[in-house]
Scaffold this motif. Structure first.
Motif, PDB file in Angstrom:
ATOM      1  N   ALA A 287      83.025  20.285  40.662  1.00 33.47           N
ATOM      2  CA  ALA A 287      83.153  19.044  41.443  1.00 33.47           C
ATOM      3  C   ALA A 287      83.013  17.807  40.554  1.00 33.47           C
ATOM      4  O   ALA A 287      83.863  16.915  40.585  1.00 33.47           O
ATOM      5  CB  ALA A 287      82.116  19.025  42.559  1.00 33.47           C
ATOM      6  N   GLY A 290      85.692  17.462  38.066  1.00 29.54           N
ATOM      7  CA  GLY A 290      86.924  17.097  38.793  1.00 29.54           C
ATOM      8  C   GLY A 290      86.948  15.616  39.128  1.00 29.54           C
ATOM      9  O   GLY A 290      87.984  14.953  39.007  1.00 29.54           O
ATOM     10  N   VAL A 291      85.804  15.074  39.519  1.00 27.12           N
ATOM     11  CA  VAL A 291      85.737  13.633  39.843  1.00 27.12           C
ATOM     12  C   VAL A 291      86.034  12.812  38.588  1.00 27.12           C
ATOM     13  O   VAL A 291      86.766  11.814  38.636  1.00 27.12           O
ATOM     14  CB  VAL A 291      84.351  13.258  40.429  1.00 27.12           C
ATOM     15  N   LEU A 306      88.968  20.495  41.911  1.00 25.98           N
ATOM     16  CA  LEU A 306      88.503  20.138  43.255  1.00 25.98           C
ATOM     17  C   LEU A 306      88.952  21.156  44.293  1.00 25.98           C
ATOM     18  O   LEU A 306      88.230  21.436  45.259  1.00 25.98           O
ATOM     19  CB  LEU A 306      88.984  18.725  43.626  1.00 25.98           C
ATOM     20  N   LYS A 310      86.749  23.249  46.987  1.00 23.65           N
ATOM     21  CA  LYS A 310      87.055  23.261  48.417  1.00 23.65           C
ATOM     22  C   LYS A 310      87.177  24.696  48.939  1.00 23.65           C
ATOM     23  O   LYS A 310      86.735  25.006  50.045  1.00 23.65           O
ATOM     24  CB  LYS A 310      88.358  22.485  48.673  1.00 23.65           C
ATOM     25  N   GLU A 320      79.375  18.000  47.317  1.00 25.02           N
ATOM     26  CA  GLU A 320      80.463  18.506  46.462  1.00 25.02           C
ATOM     27  C   GLU A 320      81.711  18.798  47.296  1.00 25.02           C
ATOM     28  O   GLU A 320      82.827  18.458  46.898  1.00 25.02           O
ATOM     29  CB  GLU A 320      80.008  19.780  45.730  1.00 25.02           C
ATOM     30  N   SER A 324      85.178  16.492  47.140  1.00 23.54           N
ATOM     31  CA  SER A 324      86.391  17.204  46.722  1.00 23.54           C
ATOM     32  C   SER A 324      87.484  17.053  47.774  1.00 23.54           C
ATOM     33  O   SER A 324      88.642  16.780  47.454  1.00 23.54           O
ATOM     34  CB  SER A 324      86.090  18.692  46.508  1.00 23.54           C
TER      35      SER A 324
END
Lengths: 381, 259
Positions: A287, A290-291, A306, A310, A320, A324
Motif C-alpha cells: 500500500a 503504491g502510494v 494497490l 485491494k 490500506e 488503495s
C-alpha cells in the motif's frame, strides 16, 4: 552489713528516680492521652462526616456538561471535538465512585468541557429490560461489557482510547490528553484519504511533535506524513521527515523497513523480504509503496501494488484498503479522461476530489493537485 | 520520638546484607522485571498501577518492618530491646520512632522503585509513565507514612496473626482493580458464583474504605466537590494504627530473664 547500711540511701534514690521518671515520663507503658483523645475525636468526626455525606453529598462547584446519546446533533458530528462516552448504570457502585472522584476533578471537568463532547450513556437493561436504541447502538459499537467504561472516539465512531473501571483523576487526565494527541494521527489519516495532504502533514507533524517521536504509532505517522508531502510534490518535506525517522527510531522491525524503502535505501523486493510472510506487513508494504509510486506518476507500478492490496485485504475498513481503493478509482478515472481528451471536442477533466472519486468511495489523493480548503486545525500544536 | 531508636532502625536495615538484598530486589529488581514486560502503553499503565498501588507499598513496608517491631529474638534490635525498655523510653515513643524510621525507609525504596522503572522505560525507548511532580512526591511521602503505620500494627501482632492479616490485605489490594467495575450482565452465571463475587466486592470495599490508608492528594484538593472526609480518614487511620501499636506493645512484657 554494708548492704543493709546502703539500703536506705538506695531506696531513697530509687524513690527519687521513680518520682522524677513519673513526673517526666509517667508510666512507660501508658498510652499517651493526646493520642487516645485525638484518635477518638477524629474517628467520631469521620463517622459523622460519612453519615452526613451519604445523606447529602457535597455540591459540585463546576460540573461536566453531560449530553445523552439521544441529544447528539448532526452539528456535533461535524465538530472538531472528540466524543467522550461514559457508559454507566444506576446500580453500578464503581460508577458512583468514579463520579465522586476522577469525574469531579476540576482539571478533568475543565478539560472535558473544553476539548470534548461528553456523553453519558446510562444502561437501563436491568431496570427496564432493554435500552433505548441509541444507547444499545453505542454499547454494541464499542462492545461495552462492564461499567464504568469510558471511550474516546472521533465523531464518526472511530475509537481512539478506552478505559475500563475506576481510574484516578491523574490517570483519567492522562487518558484524555493521550486521546487528544492521538486524534491528530487519526485526523491525519482521514485527511490523506480525503485528498487534504497539506492538512494531513500538519496533523501528522503535530502528533509527532507532541509525542516527541516516541510513540508506537510514530513510525506510521512519519510514513504517512512523508507520503502526504510527496503527494504535494514536496520532496524536501518528505526527505526531511524520512531522514529524521531513520535517525530517531531505534527499533528496526516493521514498519521501519518501509521508511528506508520510501527514502530510497532499499528496493521494493528487499522490502518484501523484510515483510516476510506476515500478511499485515506485506499489505502495508504494497500500500505505502503504491502510494509513493502514484505520487511520483509511476501509474503502472502503483496500479499493480494497490490492486494487490485491494484483492488481498480482508478488512474493507482498514486504511490500506481504503487508500488503495481510492487511488485505483482515481487512476481508472484518469485513464478514462485521457481517452476522452484524445477524442475531438472533449471537455477538460475536472480533477477536484469530489469529481474524481466515485461517490461511494470518497475523494482520493491528488498527486500535486489542488488542495481542498482547510476545514480543521490540528489540536494542541 | 527517640532519635536513637529511629537511627538504629535505619542502620540495622541498611547494614544487613540480607535485608539490603531483599529491599534492592523490591526497589530495583521488581521495576526492571515489570518494565521488561510493559510492551505497550496499556500494559505499562496496568503495571504502574501495581507499582503505585497499595500492594507494592505494603510489601516494601512489610519487608522493611521485618524483625523491627519489638523483636525478641537475638537478632537486629532484639539484642537491645530489653535494655531499651529498662530505660525511661515510653512504648508510644518507641512506636512513633519505628513508624518514622519505617516511613523514611519506605519512601527511599519507593523512590528508587519509580526512578528505576522510569529509567528502564526510557532505556527501552518508551515514555516514562510515572511523572515525578509535586503531587506524586506528596503522595509518595503521605503513603509511606500511612502504609508504615499500618505495618507497625501488623508487625506488633503475634507473628502468625500478623502474616494472616498481611495476606488478607494483599489479596484485597490485588483484587481491587478487578472489582473496580461491574459486569453489565450476570445472565447465565451460576447464582453461587454471583453471590461469591458480591461478597468479594463487599469485603474489598470494606477494606478499601476502612483499612487501606492511602490518599490521592491531587484528587482530594483539586475536586469540584471538596470534602474533608478523605483527609480526616487518612489522619484518623494513622493515629488509630499508632494507638493500636502502642496498646499491643504495652501489653507485652520484656525482661532480661525472658530468654
Amino acid at each position: 552489713m554494708a548492704k543493709s547500711e546502703g539500703s536506705a540511701p538506695e531506696t531513697e534514690l530509687q524513690e527519687n528516680v521513680s518520682a522524677s521518671q513519673k513526673k517526666s515520663y509517667g508510666s512507660t507503658t501508658a498510652v499517651p492521652k493526646w493520642l487516645l483523645i485525638s484518635t477518638m475525636f477524629l474517628l467520631i468526626v469521620r463517622a459523622g462526616l460519612s453519615i452526613s455525606e451519604s445523606i447529602s453529598p457535597p455540591k459540585a462547584s463546576e460540573e461536566i456538561k453531560w449530553r445523552t446519546p439521544d441529544t447528539i446533533t448532526p452539528s456535533d458530528r461535524g465538530s472538531d471535538k472528540l466524543f467522550f462516552y461514559e457508559f454507566s448504570a444506576d446500580w453500578c457502585e464503581p460508577c458512583k465512585q468514579l463520579e465522586s472522584t476522577a469525574l469531579s476533578s476540576r482539571e478533568v471537568v475543565k478539560f472535558l468541557n473544553e476539548k470534548f463532547i461528553p456523553i453519558r450513556v446510562v444502561d437501563r437493561k436491568r431496570e427496564d429490560g432493554k435500552n433505548t436504541p441509541a444507547t444499545q447502538e453505542l454499547e454494541d459499537l464499542f462492545s461495552v461489557q462492564a461499567f464504568p467504561t469510558m471511550v474516546v472516539a472521533l465523531p464518526d465512531g472511530t475509537k481512539i482510547q478506552d478505559q475500563l473501571g475506576v481510574v484516578n483523576a491523574v490517570g483519567l487526565k492522562k487518558v484524555l490528553s493521550e486521546a487528544n494527541t492521538l486524534s491528530n494521527y487519526f485526523h491525519g489519516k482521514e485527511c490523506l484519504i480525503n485528498a487534504e495532504p497539506k492538512l494531513a502533514t500538519e496533523y501528522f507533524e503535530a502528533f509527532l511533535n507532541q509525542t516527541h517521536w516516541n510513540h508506537w504509532r510514530a513510525p506510521f505517522a512519519s510514513i504517512l506524513c512523508a507520503l502526504a508531502f510527496e503527494t504535494m510534490n514536496d520532496q524536501e518535506g518528505s526527505k526531511r521527515i524520512l531522514e529524521k525517522a531513520i535517525t530517531t527510531f531505534k527499533d528496526h522491525s516493521f514498519p521501519y523497513p518501509i521508511i528506508t524503502h520510501l527514502a530510497g535505501k532499499i528496493s521494493f523486493d528487499e522490502l518484501l523480504k523484510e515483510a516476510g510472510e506476515n500478511k499485515g506487513s506485506r499489505l502495508m508494504a504494497y500500500a505505502y509503496s503504491g502510494v509513493q509510486d502514484f505520487s511520483r506518476g509511476n501509474t503502472a507500478q502503483a496500479t499493480e501494488k494497490l490492486s494487490w492490496v485491494k484483492s488481498n485485504s480482508n478488512d474493507e475498513t482498514s486504511f490500506e484498503y481504503r487508500i488503495s481503493r481510492s487511488l485505483l478509482a482515481q487512476i481508472k478515472m484518469k485513464k478514462h479522461e485521457f481517452r476522452s481528451s484524445a477524442a475531438p471536442n472533449s471537455t477538460p477533466p475536472n480533477l477536484s476530489p469530489a469529481n474524481t472519486a466515485p461517490s461511494n468511495e470518497g475523494p482520493a489523493i491528488q498527486p500535486a493537485a489542488s488542495q481542498s480548503g482547510k476545514s480543521r486545525e490540528p489540536g494542541n500544536k | 520520638m527517640s532519635p536513637a531508636v529511629y537511627l538504629f532502625t535505619l542502620w540495622v536495615k541498611f547494614s544487613s546484607m540480607s535485608s539490603v538484598l531483599g529491599l534492592l530486589f523490591l526497589a530495583i529488581g521488581v521495576p526492571i522485571i515489570l518494565s521488561s514486560v510493559a510492551v505497550d502503553g496499556k500494559t505499562a499503565d496496568l503495571l504502574v498501577n501495581l507499582v503505585n498501588g497499595p500492594t507494592l507499598a505494603m510489601a516494601i513496608s512489610y519487608t522493611f518492618m521485618q524483625d523491627n517491631i519489638a523483636n525478641t529474638r537475638q537478632m537486629n534490635d532484639g539484642e537491645y530491646l530489653s535494655l531499651l525498655f529498662a530505660r525511661p523510653l515510653t512504648r508510644s515513643q518507641y512506636i512513633v520512632s519505628k513508624w518514622l524510621a519505617g516511613s523514611t525507609g519506605v519512601f527511599i525504596i519507593m523512590m528508587l522503585n519509580i526512578l528505576t522503572f522510569n529509567t528502564a522505560q526510557t532505556l527501552q525507548g518508551r515514555n516514562t509513565v510515572v511523572d515525578l511532580n509535586f503531587w506524586s512526591m506528596s503522595d509518595l511521602i503521605l503513603n509511606a507514612l500511612s502504609y508504615s503505620a499500618l505495618m507497625v500494627v501488623i508487625r506488633s501482632f503475634p507473628m502468625r496473626l500478623g502474616i494472616a492479616v498481611f495476606i488478607i490485605l494483599v489479596y484485597a489490594s490485588l483484587i481491587g482493580p478487578a472489582l473496580s467495575f461491574s459486569m453489565s450482565s450476570y445472565e447465565g452465571a451460576i447464582p453461587a458464583v454471583y453471590m461469591i463475587f458480591q461478597a468479594l466486592v463487599f469485603i474489598s470495599n470494606f477494606l478499601h474504605h476502612f483499612v487501606f490508608p492511602g490518599i490521592d492528594l491531587f484528587e482530594v484538593l483539586n475536586t469540584t466537590r471538596f470534602s474533608v472526609l478523605p483527609l480526616v480518614t487518612y489522619v484518623s487511620n494513622i493515629l488509630m494504627y499508632l494507638l493500636l501499636g502502642t496498646v499491643l506493645l504495652s501489653r507485652r512484657e520484656f525482661s532480661y530473664g525472658e530468654e
